[in-house]
Write a protein that holds these residues in place. Sequence first.
Motif, PDB file in Angstrom:
ATOM      1  N   THR A  87       7.949 -35.680   7.376  1.00  0.00           N
ATOM      2  CA  THR A  87       6.703 -34.498   7.867  1.00  0.00           C
ATOM      3  C   THR A  87       5.917 -35.068   8.897  1.00  0.00           C
ATOM      4  O   THR A  87       5.524 -34.257   9.673  1.00  0.00           O
ATOM      5  CB  THR A  87       5.853 -34.361   6.557  1.00  0.00           C
ATOM      6  N   VAL A 102      -1.051 -37.490   3.646  1.00  0.00           N
ATOM      7  CA  VAL A 102      -0.826 -36.534   2.889  1.00  0.00           C
ATOM      8  C   VAL A 102       0.381 -35.687   2.883  1.00  0.00           C
ATOM      9  O   VAL A 102       0.503 -35.296   4.007  1.00  0.00           O
ATOM     10  CB  VAL A 102      -2.296 -35.644   2.902  1.00  0.00           C
ATOM     11  N   LEU A 103       1.584 -35.942   2.285  1.00  0.00           N
ATOM     12  CA  LEU A 103       2.776 -35.272   2.663  1.00  0.00           C
ATOM     13  C   LEU A 103       2.791 -33.835   2.869  1.00  0.00           C
ATOM     14  O   LEU A 103       3.576 -33.556   3.832  1.00  0.00           O
ATOM     15  CB  LEU A 103       3.781 -35.538   1.478  1.00  0.00           C
ATOM     16  N   GLU A 104       2.147 -33.184   2.096  1.00  0.00           N
ATOM     17  CA  GLU A 104       2.069 -31.651   2.212  1.00  0.00           C
ATOM     18  C   GLU A 104       1.410 -31.474   3.795  1.00  0.00           C
ATOM     19  O   GLU A 104       2.040 -30.239   4.425  1.00  0.00           O
ATOM     20  CB  GLU A 104       1.314 -30.999   1.313  1.00  0.00           C
ATOM     21  N   THR A 105       0.626 -32.032   4.238  1.00  0.00           N
ATOM     22  CA  THR A 105      -0.015 -31.670   5.317  1.00  0.00           C
ATOM     23  C   THR A 105       0.182 -32.337   6.498  1.00  0.00           C
ATOM     24  O   THR A 105      -0.036 -32.022   7.660  1.00  0.00           O
ATOM     25  CB  THR A 105      -1.651 -31.694   5.286  1.00  0.00           C
ATOM     26  N   TYR A 132       1.656 -43.043   0.640  1.00  0.00           N
ATOM     27  CA  TYR A 132       2.071 -41.679   0.955  1.00  0.00           C
ATOM     28  C   TYR A 132       1.643 -41.002  -0.506  1.00  0.00           C
ATOM     29  O   TYR A 132       2.038 -41.113  -1.618  1.00  0.00           O
ATOM     30  CB  TYR A 132       3.684 -41.855   1.108  1.00  0.00           C
ATOM     31  N   SER A 149       0.584 -37.183  -2.573  1.00  0.00           N
ATOM     32  CA  SER A 149       0.837 -35.718  -2.762  1.00  0.00           C
ATOM     33  C   SER A 149      -0.154 -35.080  -3.509  1.00  0.00           C
ATOM     34  O   SER A 149      -0.860 -35.891  -4.300  1.00  0.00           O
ATOM     35  CB  SER A 149       2.148 -35.498  -3.523  1.00  0.00           C
ATOM     36  N   ARG A 150      -0.537 -33.893  -3.305  1.00  0.00           N
ATOM     37  CA  ARG A 150      -1.745 -33.307  -3.863  1.00  0.00           C
ATOM     38  C   ARG A 150      -1.625 -33.465  -5.322  1.00  0.00           C
ATOM     39  O   ARG A 150      -0.411 -32.903  -5.828  1.00  0.00           O
ATOM     40  CB  ARG A 150      -2.138 -31.839  -3.296  1.00  0.00           C
TER      41      ARG A 150
END
Length: 150
Positions: free
Chosen positions: A88, A108-111, A145, A147-148
Amino acid sequence: MKQHYKITNKATLSDLETICVKKGLKLTVQRSIILDILETSTDHPDVEEVYRRAVEKDCRISIATVYRTLGILHEVGILDRHDFKHDTLGSRSRYELSSDEKHDHIIVLETGNIIDFKDDDLNRLREAAAKEMGFKLVDIKLELYVSRND
Ligand SMILES: [Zn+2]
């Protein structure tokens, strides 16, 4: 719960100018623009992002200048360079001003957000581990790393 860590002792632009002079670096207009960008950034920008912000201030800046300047500022110890490893985030190095306060990063992996954090207990443990092995801790690098959690 651990708190986000806000770097408080980052150098100001005038400190940076003094450091540049001490290191024998001429503070060109382009270098001060790039230093100013990094002084006010909290997001660990990569070369392209620094370039994007730099042309907003001075359209004559080239990406080659940004590459070269970031390299020089890193070499003399004014900037830290990070190579976070995750799809990402892309593969480009990220930059931030060096600080005496060592800190770690949460990604934050999602963002793709990169958050600075500091944990004194963890730092003491790492120093103790190095000391126990007969070494002095010189540098640390921890990347979490995440994740939410929902
Ligand atoms: Zn950082």
